[in-house]
Scaffold this motif. Structure first.
Motif, PDB file in Angstrom:
ATOM      1  N   ILE A  21       7.962   4.971  19.489  1.00 34.41           N
ATOM      2  CA  ILE A  21       6.536   5.236  19.673  1.00 34.41           C
ATOM      3  C   ILE A  21       5.737   4.015  19.246  1.00 34.41           C
ATOM      4  O   ILE A  21       6.035   3.379  18.244  1.00 34.41           O
ATOM      5  CB  ILE A  21       6.083   6.453  18.838  1.00 34.41           C
ATOM      6  CG1 ILE A  21       6.831   7.712  19.286  1.00 34.41           C
ATOM      7  CG2 ILE A  21       4.573   6.672  18.950  1.00 34.41           C
ATOM      8  CD1 ILE A  21       6.528   8.921  18.421  1.00 34.41           C
ATOM      9  N   ALA A  22       4.709   3.696  20.032  1.00 31.44           N
ATOM     10  CA  ALA A  22       3.756   2.648  19.675  1.00 31.44           C
ATOM     11  C   ALA A  22       2.361   3.247  19.687  1.00 31.44           C
ATOM     12  O   ALA A  22       2.017   4.027  20.582  1.00 31.44           O
ATOM     13  CB  ALA A  22       3.845   1.480  20.653  1.00 31.44           C
ATOM     14  N   LEU A  23       1.564   2.901  18.700  1.00 30.96           N
ATOM     15  CA  LEU A  23       0.185   3.367  18.622  1.00 30.96           C
ATOM     16  C   LEU A  23      -0.725   2.148  18.611  1.00 30.96           C
ATOM     17  O   LEU A  23      -0.682   1.325  17.699  1.00 30.96           O
ATOM     18  CB  LEU A  23      -0.034   4.194  17.348  1.00 30.96           C
ATOM     19  CG  LEU A  23      -1.464   4.680  17.089  1.00 30.96           C
ATOM     20  CD1 LEU A  23      -1.903   5.654  18.175  1.00 30.96           C
ATOM     21  CD2 LEU A  23      -1.577   5.325  15.718  1.00 30.96           C
ATOM     22  N   TYR A  24      -1.545   2.019  19.673  1.00 29.92           N
ATOM     23  CA  TYR A  24      -2.512   0.931  19.762  1.00 29.92           C
ATOM     24  C   TYR A  24      -3.851   1.418  19.204  1.00 29.92           C
ATOM     25  O   TYR A  24      -4.372   2.445  19.634  1.00 29.92           O
ATOM     26  CB  TYR A  24      -2.690   0.481  21.207  1.00 29.92           C
ATOM     27  CG  TYR A  24      -1.456  -0.168  21.797  1.00 29.92           C
ATOM     28  CD1 TYR A  24      -1.249  -1.534  21.683  1.00 29.92           C
ATOM     29  CD2 TYR A  24      -0.492   0.589  22.469  1.00 29.92           C
ATOM     30  CE1 TYR A  24      -0.119  -2.140  22.222  1.00 29.92           C
ATOM     31  CE2 TYR A  24       0.642  -0.003  22.992  1.00 29.92           C
ATOM     32  CZ  TYR A  24       0.818  -1.364  22.873  1.00 29.92           C
ATOM     33  OH  TYR A  24       1.937  -1.958  23.401  1.00 29.92           O
ATOM     34  N   PRO A  32      10.187   0.033  11.147  1.00 27.80           N
ATOM     35  CA  PRO A  32       8.860   0.021  11.771  1.00 27.80           C
ATOM     36  C   PRO A  32       8.211  -1.352  11.584  1.00 27.80           C
ATOM     37  O   PRO A  32       8.499  -2.068  10.614  1.00 27.80           O
ATOM     38  CB  PRO A  32       8.095   1.104  11.000  1.00 27.80           C
ATOM     39  CG  PRO A  32       9.147   1.995  10.455  1.00 27.80           C
ATOM     40  CD  PRO A  32      10.311   1.094  10.129  1.00 27.80           C
ATOM     41  N   TYR A  33       7.332  -1.706  12.506  1.00 31.58           N
ATOM     42  CA  TYR A  33       6.664  -2.999  12.414  1.00 31.58           C
ATOM     43  C   TYR A  33       5.265  -2.906  13.014  1.00 31.58           C
ATOM     44  O   TYR A  33       4.909  -1.933  13.684  1.00 31.58           O
ATOM     45  CB  TYR A  33       7.486  -4.091  13.102  1.00 31.58           C
ATOM     46  CG  TYR A  33       7.701  -3.911  14.589  1.00 31.58           C
ATOM     47  CD1 TYR A  33       6.808  -4.443  15.523  1.00 31.58           C
ATOM     48  CD2 TYR A  33       8.806  -3.206  15.069  1.00 31.58           C
ATOM     49  CE1 TYR A  33       7.010  -4.283  16.881  1.00 31.58           C
ATOM     50  CE2 TYR A  33       9.011  -3.038  16.417  1.00 31.58           C
ATOM     51  CZ  TYR A  33       8.111  -3.581  17.326  1.00 31.58           C
ATOM     52  OH  TYR A  33       8.311  -3.406  18.681  1.00 31.58           O
ATOM     53  N   VAL A  34       4.486  -3.933  12.758  1.00 29.93           N
ATOM     54  CA  VAL A  34       3.095  -3.997  13.203  1.00 29.93           C
ATOM     55  C   VAL A  34       2.886  -5.306  13.952  1.00 29.93           C
ATOM     56  O   VAL A  34       3.468  -6.338  13.603  1.00 29.93           O
ATOM     57  CB  VAL A  34       2.141  -3.924  11.986  1.00 29.93           C
ATOM     58  CG1 VAL A  34       0.689  -4.122  12.413  1.00 29.93           C
ATOM     59  CG2 VAL A  34       2.308  -2.597  11.254  1.00 29.93           C
ATOM     60  N   ARG A  35       2.064  -5.252  15.006  1.00 27.02           N
ATOM     61  CA  ARG A  35       1.587  -6.475  15.657  1.00 27.02           C
ATOM     62  C   ARG A  35       0.061  -6.487  15.583  1.00 27.02           C
ATOM     63  O   ARG A  35      -0.583  -5.443  15.632  1.00 27.02           O
ATOM     64  CB  ARG A  35       2.049  -6.558  17.110  1.00 27.02           C
ATOM     65  CG  ARG A  35       3.553  -6.727  17.270  1.00 27.02           C
ATOM     66  CD  ARG A  35       3.922  -6.931  18.744  1.00 27.02           C
ATOM     67  NE  ARG A  35       3.494  -5.796  19.553  1.00 27.02           N
ATOM     68  CZ  ARG A  35       3.167  -5.874  20.848  1.00 27.02           C
ATOM     69  NH1 ARG A  35       3.194  -7.031  21.472  1.00 27.02           N
ATOM     70  NH2 ARG A  35       2.812  -4.789  21.515  1.00 27.02           N
ATOM     71  N   ILE A  36      -0.502  -7.687  15.473  1.00 31.06           N
ATOM     72  CA  ILE A  36      -1.941  -7.836  15.282  1.00 31.06           C
ATOM     73  C   ILE A  36      -2.467  -8.904  16.227  1.00 31.06           C
ATOM     74  O   ILE A  36      -1.785  -9.897  16.502  1.00 31.06           O
ATOM     75  CB  ILE A  36      -2.248  -8.233  13.816  1.00 31.06           C
ATOM     76  CG1 ILE A  36      -1.731  -7.155  12.847  1.00 31.06           C
ATOM     77  CG2 ILE A  36      -3.749  -8.430  13.601  1.00 31.06           C
ATOM     78  CD1 ILE A  36      -1.796  -7.578  11.386  1.00 31.06           C
ATOM     79  N   MET A  81      -9.767  -6.907  14.317  1.00 23.96           N
ATOM     80  CA  MET A  81      -8.449  -7.134  14.901  1.00 23.96           C
ATOM     81  C   MET A  81      -8.010  -5.932  15.731  1.00 23.96           C
ATOM     82  O   MET A  81      -8.366  -4.787  15.432  1.00 23.96           O
ATOM     83  CB  MET A  81      -7.411  -7.362  13.799  1.00 23.96           C
ATOM     84  CG  MET A  81      -7.821  -8.346  12.719  1.00 23.96           C
ATOM     85  SD  MET A  81      -8.024 -10.035  13.307  1.00 23.96           S
ATOM     86  CE  MET A  81      -6.318 -10.582  13.375  1.00 23.96           C
ATOM     87  N   PHE A  82      -7.242  -6.186  16.788  1.00 22.46           N
ATOM     88  CA  PHE A  82      -6.484  -5.125  17.451  1.00 22.46           C
ATOM     89  C   PHE A  82      -5.193  -4.926  16.649  1.00 22.46           C
ATOM     90  O   PHE A  82      -4.580  -5.902  16.195  1.00 22.46           O
ATOM     91  CB  PHE A  82      -6.106  -5.512  18.880  1.00 22.46           C
ATOM     92  CG  PHE A  82      -7.290  -5.770  19.782  1.00 22.46           C
ATOM     93  CD1 PHE A  82      -8.152  -4.757  20.141  1.00 22.46           C
ATOM     94  CD2 PHE A  82      -7.521  -7.047  20.284  1.00 22.46           C
ATOM     95  CE1 PHE A  82      -9.231  -4.989  20.983  1.00 22.46           C
ATOM     96  CE2 PHE A  82      -8.590  -7.294  21.124  1.00 22.46           C
ATOM     97  CZ  PHE A  82      -9.446  -6.263  21.471  1.00 22.46           C
ATOM     98  N   VAL A  83      -4.774  -3.678  16.492  1.00 24.54           N
ATOM     99  CA  VAL A  83      -3.574  -3.390  15.704  1.00 24.54           C
ATOM    100  C   VAL A  83      -2.650  -2.479  16.503  1.00 24.54           C
ATOM    101  O   VAL A  83      -3.098  -1.471  17.065  1.00 24.54           O
ATOM    102  CB  VAL A  83      -3.944  -2.724  14.361  1.00 24.54           C
ATOM    103  CG1 VAL A  83      -2.680  -2.419  13.555  1.00 24.54           C
ATOM    104  CG2 VAL A  83      -4.883  -3.625  13.550  1.00 24.54           C
ATOM    105  N   ALA A  84      -1.386  -2.832  16.559  1.00 21.61           N
ATOM    106  CA  ALA A  84      -0.374  -2.012  17.234  1.00 21.61           C
ATOM    107  C   ALA A  84       0.696  -1.623  16.212  1.00 21.61           C
ATOM    108  O   ALA A  84       1.316  -2.493  15.584  1.00 21.61           O
ATOM    109  CB  ALA A  84       0.259  -2.772  18.393  1.00 21.61           C
ATOM    110  N   LEU A  85       0.894  -0.312  16.034  1.00 18.96           N
ATOM    111  CA  LEU A  85       1.872   0.221  15.083  1.00 18.96           C
ATOM    112  C   LEU A  85       3.103   0.681  15.853  1.00 18.96           C
ATOM    113  O   LEU A  85       2.989   1.499  16.771  1.00 18.96           O
ATOM    114  CB  LEU A  85       1.274   1.398  14.310  1.00 18.96           C
ATOM    115  CG  LEU A  85      -0.113   1.170  13.682  1.00 18.96           C
ATOM    116  CD1 LEU A  85      -0.640   2.468  13.078  1.00 18.96           C
ATOM    117  CD2 LEU A  85      -0.060   0.067  12.634  1.00 18.96           C
TER     118      LEU A  85
END
Length: 269
Positions: free
Chosen positions: A18-21, A244-248, A229-233
């Motif tokens: 699962i990814a949450l934007y 789990p990881y995060v992109r910014i 910032m945009f954040v993707a979990l």
């Protein structure tokens, strides 16, 4: 939250997890905010912001057991602040680096429910010195109910920024990931303007950072961070056996109109 809804959210593939934007706009922008599951929601969907490399979620800590919170390890903040040319460097840019935990970093929790961000008292005092405040705060009750610093009106926000470097061991890519964040609205806000023309600081003192041992090792990246910032979990599927990881990605003001939600595009707002 992702753990709770994992059985009701459709995945493009059972192998992807699962990814949450998370897209939260500053109140000054008319563009809408949203969250989106498993797909970047803005039009055109084939064009995405410049995402950072993955940043690993912290596996353990004062409040962490099995990823109940989205926590990252922040190693340092590197400020580039543009003042009028004199009396600083000829370019007018003052560069200051704040190292956390003597290079070991501190845990910061991603929290949209916190209207501001928080850092331990010692680091707040370092930020105060960047903007020429005299004297250190002590963390008493008066210090915790008012903004701990002001950004002088002469600081040129459009030409100023802060780089956040996160530690990310154990993933496939870089063990350090740096993202660039505008001062406004992360470090300070243009609204409201204070009586002396300075902008109010948006990073406050971590609660009880002078009295609780764990508080000196923790901080919060709150709503002001998400508005910058945009954040993707990302929570990978169990079959992937990955953390789990995060992109910014940065929400640069001049790119706001490049990422439009479908409802806005359809109504030509």
């Amino acid at each position: 939250m992702l753990q709770v809804i994992k059985d009701v959210v459709k995945n493009p593939s059972e192998e992807e997890g699962i990814a949450l934007y998370v897209i939260i706009r500053s109140p000054r922008h008319t563009r809408q905010s949203c969250i989106s599951f498993n797909i970047w929601p803005c039009l055109p969907t084939t064009v995405e912001p410049m995402w950072s490399n993955p940043i690993a979620v912290v596996m353990s800590g004062p409040r962490q057991e099995t990823y109940p919170l989205w926590a990252l390890r922040l190693e340092k903040m590197s400020f580039s602040v543009k003042f009028p040319p004199a009396p600083v460097e000829p370019s007018g840019v003052q560069r200051t680096e704040i190292q956390f935990g003597e290079g070991a970093g501190i845990i910061v929790y991603l929290d949209t429910g916190s209207s501001t961000s928080e850092l331990p008292l010692d680091y707040i005092n370092q930020i105060r010195r960047i903007f020429y405040h005299e004297g250190d705060l002590t963390g008493d009750s008066d210090d915790t109910v008012r903004t701990p610093y002001l950004v002088p009106n002469e600081v040129e926000l459009d030409d100023s920024f802060v780089d956040l470097t996160f530690l990310s061991p154990g993933l496939e890519r870089d063990e350090k990931v740096t993202v660039r964040c505008p001062l406004d609205p992360f470090i300070c806000s243009l609204e409201p303007i204070t009586e002396n023309g300075a902008r109010e600081g948006l990073i406050w003192i971590t609660s009880d950072s002078g009295r609780q041992p764990n508080a000196a090792l923790e901080g919060i990246l709150g709503l002001n961070f998400f508005q910058a910032m945009f954040v993707a979990l990302h929570k990978p599927a169990p079959s992937q056996d990955k953390r789990p990881y995060v992109r910014i990605a940065t929400q640069w003001p001049n790119e706001i109109h490049s990422f439009v939600l479908p409802s806005i595009a359809d109504n030509k707002v």
